[in-house]
Design an enzyme around this catalytic site. Sequence first.
Site, PDB file in Angstrom:
ATOM      1  N   ASP A  14       0.788  -1.248   0.000  1.00  0.00           N
ATOM      2  CA  ASP A  14       0.000   0.000   0.000  1.00  0.00           C
ATOM      3  C   ASP A  14       0.820   1.300   0.000  1.00  0.00           C
ATOM      4  OD1 ASP A  14      -1.946  -1.927   0.225  1.00  0.00           O
ATOM      5  OD2 ASP A  14      -2.838  -1.182   2.069  1.00  0.00           O
ATOM      6  N   ASP A  67      -4.627  -0.799  -1.808  1.00  0.00           N
ATOM      7  CA  ASP A  67      -5.919  -0.702  -1.137  1.00  0.00           C
ATOM      8  C   ASP A  67      -6.852  -0.068  -2.183  1.00  0.00           C
ATOM      9  OD1 ASP A  67      -6.888  -1.312   1.488  1.00  0.00           O
ATOM     10  OD2 ASP A  67      -6.991   0.823   1.997  1.00  0.00           O
ATOM     11  N   HIS A  69     -10.756   0.730  -2.685  1.00  0.00           N
ATOM     12  CA  HIS A  69     -12.128   0.709  -2.166  1.00  0.00           C
ATOM     13  C   HIS A  69     -13.124   1.400  -3.088  1.00  0.00           C
ATOM     14  CE1 HIS A  69     -10.401  -0.693   1.535  1.00  0.00           C
ATOM     15  NE2 HIS A  69      -9.889   0.455   1.908  1.00  0.00           N
ATOM     16  N   HIS A 103     -10.718   6.812   1.871  1.00  0.00           N
ATOM     17  CA  HIS A 103      -9.337   6.739   1.376  1.00  0.00           C
ATOM     18  C   HIS A 103      -9.247   5.700   0.263  1.00  0.00           C
ATOM     19  CE1 HIS A 103      -9.619   3.412   4.245  1.00  0.00           C
ATOM     20  NE2 HIS A 103      -8.680   2.819   3.535  1.00  0.00           N
ATOM     21  N   LYS A 128      -7.037  -5.048  -3.165  1.00  0.00           N
ATOM     22  CA  LYS A 128      -7.791  -5.630  -2.052  1.00  0.00           C
ATOM     23  C   LYS A 128      -8.747  -4.597  -1.480  1.00  0.00           C
ATOM     24  CE  LYS A 128      -4.037  -4.375   1.022  1.00  0.00           C
ATOM     25  NZ  LYS A 128      -4.739  -3.326   1.767  1.00  0.00           N
ATOM     26  N   CYS A 173      -2.024  -3.059   7.515  1.00  0.00           N
ATOM     27  CA  CYS A 173      -1.830  -3.932   6.359  1.00  0.00           C
ATOM     28  C   CYS A 173      -0.504  -4.690   6.378  1.00  0.00           C
ATOM     29  CB  CYS A 173      -2.044  -3.148   5.072  1.00  0.00           C
ATOM     30  SG  CYS A 173      -3.771  -2.608   4.942  1.00  0.00           S
TER      31      CYS A 173
HETATM   32  C1  VGL Z   1      -4.682   0.468   5.779  1.00  0.00           C
HETATM   33  C2  VGL Z   1      -6.237   1.335   7.200  1.00  0.00           C
HETATM   34  C3  VGL Z   1      -7.210   1.239   6.224  1.00  0.00           C
HETATM   35  C4  VGL Z   1      -3.251   0.064   5.550  1.00  0.00           C
HETATM   36  C5  VGL Z   1      -5.637   0.356   4.787  1.00  0.00           C
HETATM   37  O1  VGL Z   1      -2.797   0.057   4.384  1.00  0.00           O
HETATM   38  O2  VGL Z   1      -2.570  -0.252   6.532  1.00  0.00           O
HETATM   39  N1  VGL Z   1      -4.999   0.944   6.976  1.00  0.00           N
HETATM   40  N2  VGL Z   1      -6.894   0.748   5.022  1.00  0.00           N
HETATM   41 ZN    ZN Z   2      -8.370   0.784   3.465  1.00  0.00          ZN
END
Ligand code: VGL
Ligand code: ZN
Length: 230
Positions: A14, A67, A69, A103, A128, A173
Amino acid sequence: MLSNITRTLLLEIDVQNDFCPAYTSAAGEQIPNGALAVQDGDGVIAPLNALAAALTAAGGRVAATQDWHPARHISFASSHDGKKPGDIIDLAAVAGQVLWPDHCVQGKQGAAFHEKLDLEPINFIVRKGFRRGLDSYSAFFENDRCTATGLEGCIKQLNVETVIIGGLATDYCVFYSAMDARRLGFSVIIASDAIRGVGYPEGSIEKATLEMQANGISFATSAQLLEELR
Ligand code: VGL
Ligand code: ZN
Protein backbone atom coordinates in the site's frame (compact mmCIF):
# COMPACT_ATOMS: atom_id res chain seq x y z
CA MET A 1 18.90 -14.88 6.21
CA LEU A 2 18.10 -15.15 2.49
CA SER A 3 18.88 -18.77 1.73
CA ASN A 4 17.57 -18.80 -1.83
CA ILE A 5 17.24 -15.44 -3.53
CA THR A 6 15.35 -16.73 -6.56
CA ARG A 7 12.71 -18.02 -4.15
CA THR A 8 12.39 -14.65 -2.39
CA LEU A 9 9.57 -12.16 -2.90
CA LEU A 10 9.52 -8.51 -1.85
CA LEU A 11 5.96 -7.52 -0.94
CA GLU A 12 5.40 -3.75 -1.06
CA ILE A 13 2.27 -2.94 0.92
CA ASP A 14 0.00 0.00 0.00
CA VAL A 15 2.58 2.63 -0.97
CA GLN A 16 -0.27 4.86 -2.11
CA ASN A 17 -0.82 8.60 -2.06
CA ASP A 18 -3.54 8.52 0.58
CA PHE A 19 -1.16 6.96 3.12
CA CYS A 20 1.58 9.50 2.41
CA PRO A 21 2.11 12.96 3.88
CA ALA A 22 2.06 14.76 0.51
CA TYR A 23 1.53 13.98 -3.14
CA THR A 24 0.94 15.48 -6.57
CA SER A 25 -2.64 15.48 -7.88
CA ALA A 26 -3.60 14.38 -11.39
CA ALA A 27 -3.74 18.09 -12.28
CA GLY A 28 -0.21 18.60 -10.97
CA GLU A 29 -1.05 20.42 -7.72
CA GLN A 30 0.70 19.56 -4.45
CA ILE A 31 -1.79 17.96 -2.05
CA PRO A 32 -0.54 18.57 1.50
CA ASN A 33 -1.54 15.21 2.87
CA GLY A 34 -3.17 11.95 1.92
CA ALA A 35 -6.60 11.13 3.34
CA LEU A 36 -5.13 8.63 5.80
CA ALA A 37 -1.59 9.97 5.93
CA VAL A 38 0.84 7.95 8.01
CA GLN A 39 3.60 9.93 9.64
CA ASP A 40 6.66 9.92 7.34
CA GLY A 41 4.82 7.39 5.14
CA ASP A 42 6.86 8.25 2.06
CA GLY A 43 9.99 7.35 4.06
CA VAL A 44 9.39 3.72 3.05
CA ILE A 45 9.88 4.48 -0.64
CA ALA A 46 13.68 4.83 -0.85
CA PRO A 47 14.46 1.56 0.96
CA LEU A 48 11.75 -0.29 -1.00
CA ASN A 49 13.06 0.97 -4.34
CA ALA A 50 16.57 -0.11 -3.42
CA LEU A 51 15.41 -3.55 -2.31
CA ALA A 52 13.22 -4.03 -5.39
CA ALA A 53 16.06 -3.16 -7.76
CA ALA A 54 18.55 -5.41 -5.97
CA LEU A 55 16.17 -8.34 -5.62
CA THR A 56 15.08 -8.18 -9.26
CA ALA A 57 18.71 -8.04 -10.39
CA ALA A 58 19.43 -11.11 -8.28
CA GLY A 59 16.54 -13.13 -9.76
CA GLY A 60 13.88 -12.59 -7.08
CA ARG A 61 10.37 -11.23 -7.48
CA VAL A 62 8.45 -8.15 -6.42
CA ALA A 63 4.72 -7.77 -5.73
CA ALA A 64 2.79 -4.72 -4.57
CA THR A 65 -0.62 -4.30 -3.01
CA GLN A 66 -3.08 -1.51 -3.54
CA ASP A 67 -5.92 -0.70 -1.14
CA TRP A 68 -8.78 -0.28 -3.64
CA HIS A 69 -12.13 0.71 -2.17
CA PRO A 70 -15.39 1.54 -3.90
CA ALA A 71 -17.19 4.73 -2.81
CA ARG A 72 -19.29 4.17 0.35
CA HIS A 73 -16.98 1.37 1.45
CA ILE A 74 -17.94 -0.22 4.77
CA SER A 75 -14.61 0.83 6.37
CA PHE A 76 -15.37 4.52 5.76
CA ALA A 77 -16.85 6.38 8.75
CA SER A 78 -18.89 8.38 6.22
CA SER A 79 -20.79 5.19 5.30
CA HIS A 80 -22.23 4.92 8.84
CA ASP A 81 -24.71 7.43 10.24
CA GLY A 82 -23.34 9.32 13.23
CA LYS A 83 -19.87 7.74 13.09
CA LYS A 84 -16.55 9.48 12.74
CA PRO A 85 -13.06 8.30 11.76
CA GLY A 86 -11.45 6.43 14.62
CA ASP A 87 -14.71 4.97 15.91
CA ILE A 88 -14.61 1.19 16.28
CA ILE A 89 -17.66 -0.94 15.44
CA ASP A 90 -18.53 -4.63 15.17
CA LEU A 91 -19.59 -5.79 11.72
CA ALA A 92 -21.24 -9.11 10.89
CA ALA A 93 -18.02 -10.65 9.55
CA VAL A 94 -15.50 -8.58 11.51
CA ALA A 95 -15.38 -7.58 15.18
CA GLY A 96 -13.61 -4.34 16.09
CA GLN A 97 -13.51 -2.72 12.67
CA VAL A 98 -11.83 0.69 12.88
CA LEU A 99 -13.66 3.30 10.80
CA TRP A 100 -11.41 5.39 8.56
CA PRO A 101 -11.68 8.59 6.60
CA ASP A 102 -12.61 7.93 2.94
CA HIS A 103 -9.34 6.74 1.38
CA CYS A 104 -7.94 4.87 -1.62
CA VAL A 105 -11.12 5.21 -3.66
CA GLN A 106 -10.85 3.21 -6.88
CA GLY A 107 -9.39 5.19 -9.77
CA LYS A 108 -8.79 8.36 -7.72
CA GLN A 109 -5.35 9.91 -7.36
CA GLY A 110 -5.35 9.05 -3.65
CA ALA A 111 -5.39 5.37 -4.59
CA ALA A 112 -2.50 5.66 -7.05
CA PHE A 113 0.96 4.48 -6.09
CA HIS A 114 3.12 7.34 -4.85
CA GLU A 115 4.97 8.83 -7.80
CA LYS A 116 8.38 8.10 -6.27
CA LEU A 117 7.72 4.36 -6.02
CA ASP A 118 9.52 2.56 -8.86
CA LEU A 119 6.90 0.57 -10.72
CA GLU A 120 9.27 -1.13 -13.19
CA PRO A 121 10.46 -3.88 -10.83
CA ILE A 122 6.92 -4.82 -9.71
CA ASN A 123 5.94 -8.15 -11.26
CA PHE A 124 2.37 -8.19 -10.00
CA ILE A 125 -0.13 -6.02 -8.21
CA VAL A 126 -2.81 -7.28 -5.85
CA ARG A 127 -5.84 -5.09 -5.24
CA LYS A 128 -7.79 -5.63 -2.05
CA GLY A 129 -10.77 -4.16 -0.24
CA PHE A 130 -12.77 -3.80 -3.45
CA ARG A 131 -15.93 -5.44 -2.05
CA ARG A 132 -18.10 -2.70 -0.59
CA GLY A 133 -19.12 -4.74 2.45
CA LEU A 134 -15.76 -6.22 3.39
CA ASP A 135 -12.48 -4.55 4.35
CA SER A 136 -9.11 -6.09 3.61
CA TYR A 137 -5.88 -5.35 5.41
CA SER A 138 -3.86 -8.43 4.49
CA ALA A 139 -2.39 -9.03 1.05
CA PHE A 140 -3.59 -12.64 1.36
CA PHE A 141 -7.07 -12.65 2.94
CA GLU A 142 -9.79 -10.08 3.42
CA ASN A 143 -10.86 -9.20 6.96
CA ASP A 144 -13.37 -12.07 7.20
CA ARG A 145 -10.07 -14.08 7.27
CA CYS A 146 -11.26 -16.49 4.55
CA THR A 147 -11.84 -14.60 1.29
CA ALA A 148 -8.55 -15.08 -0.57
CA THR A 149 -6.96 -12.39 -2.72
CA GLY A 150 -5.13 -14.99 -4.86
CA LEU A 151 -1.64 -13.94 -3.83
CA GLU A 152 -0.98 -17.19 -1.98
CA GLY A 153 -1.61 -19.34 -5.06
CA CYS A 154 0.34 -16.96 -7.23
CA ILE A 155 3.50 -17.03 -5.17
CA LYS A 156 3.28 -20.72 -4.25
CA GLN A 157 3.21 -21.50 -7.96
CA LEU A 158 6.41 -19.48 -8.25
CA ASN A 159 7.99 -21.54 -5.44
CA VAL A 160 8.45 -18.51 -3.22
CA GLU A 161 9.65 -19.50 0.26
CA THR A 162 10.76 -16.18 1.79
CA VAL A 163 8.69 -13.00 1.81
CA ILE A 164 10.32 -9.66 2.65
CA ILE A 165 7.65 -7.14 3.63
CA GLY A 166 7.71 -3.34 3.74
CA GLY A 167 5.24 -0.51 3.24
CA LEU A 168 2.20 0.91 5.02
CA ALA A 169 0.96 0.64 7.63
CA THR A 170 2.96 -1.32 10.22
CA ASP A 171 -0.01 -1.89 12.54
CA TYR A 172 -2.60 -2.71 9.84
CA CYS A 173 -1.83 -3.93 6.36
CA VAL A 174 1.82 -4.79 7.00
CA PHE A 175 0.93 -6.60 10.22
CA TYR A 176 -1.91 -8.69 8.78
CA SER A 177 0.04 -9.49 5.63
CA ALA A 178 3.05 -10.64 7.63
CA MET A 179 0.97 -12.75 10.03
CA ASP A 180 -0.87 -14.42 7.14
CA ALA A 181 2.35 -15.06 5.22
CA ARG A 182 3.80 -16.74 8.31
CA ARG A 183 0.66 -18.79 8.89
CA LEU A 184 0.77 -19.92 5.25
CA GLY A 185 4.25 -21.32 5.84
CA PHE A 186 6.48 -18.65 4.35
CA SER A 187 9.56 -17.42 6.08
CA VAL A 188 8.89 -13.71 6.70
CA ILE A 189 11.30 -10.80 7.13
CA ILE A 190 10.12 -7.27 7.82
CA ALA A 191 12.33 -4.58 6.28
CA SER A 192 12.44 -2.57 9.50
CA ASP A 193 13.30 0.83 8.01
CA ALA A 194 10.75 0.39 5.21
CA ILE A 195 7.60 0.43 7.39
CA ARG A 196 5.66 3.23 9.11
CA GLY A 197 2.57 2.90 11.31
CA VAL A 198 -0.75 4.60 11.99
CA GLY A 199 -0.36 4.35 15.78
CA TYR A 200 -4.09 4.23 16.46
CA PRO A 201 -5.39 2.99 18.89
CA GLU A 202 -2.49 4.06 21.05
CA GLY A 203 0.23 1.43 21.33
CA SER A 204 -0.86 -0.39 18.17
CA ILE A 205 2.56 -0.22 16.51
CA GLU A 206 4.34 -1.67 19.56
CA LYS A 207 1.64 -4.35 19.94
CA ALA A 208 1.87 -5.35 16.27
CA THR A 209 5.68 -5.47 16.44
CA LEU A 210 5.70 -7.71 19.51
CA GLU A 211 3.08 -10.02 18.03
CA MET A 212 5.02 -10.38 14.80
CA GLN A 213 8.22 -11.15 16.69
CA ALA A 214 6.39 -13.68 18.88
CA ASN A 215 5.23 -15.48 15.74
CA GLY A 216 8.67 -16.04 14.27
CA ILE A 217 8.68 -13.07 11.93
CA SER A 218 12.14 -11.57 11.74
CA PHE A 219 13.23 -7.97 11.29
CA ALA A 220 16.20 -6.75 9.27
CA THR A 221 17.21 -3.34 7.96
CA SER A 222 17.22 -2.75 4.23
CA ALA A 223 21.00 -2.26 4.50
CA GLN A 224 21.37 -5.76 5.97
CA LEU A 225 19.12 -7.22 3.27
CA LEU A 226 20.92 -5.36 0.46
CA GLU A 227 24.19 -6.74 1.75
CA GLU A 228 22.87 -10.27 1.18
CA LEU A 229 21.51 -9.42 -2.26
CA ARG A 230 24.81 -8.11 -3.61
C1 VGL B 1 -4.68 0.47 5.78
C2 VGL B 1 -6.24 1.33 7.20
C3 VGL B 1 -7.21 1.24 6.22
C4 VGL B 1 -3.25 0.06 5.55
C5 VGL B 1 -5.64 0.36 4.79
O1 VGL B 1 -2.80 0.06 4.38
O2 VGL B 1 -2.57 -0.25 6.53
N1 VGL B 1 -5.00 0.94 6.98
N2 VGL B 1 -6.89 0.75 5.02
ZN1 ZN C 1 -8.37 0.78 3.47
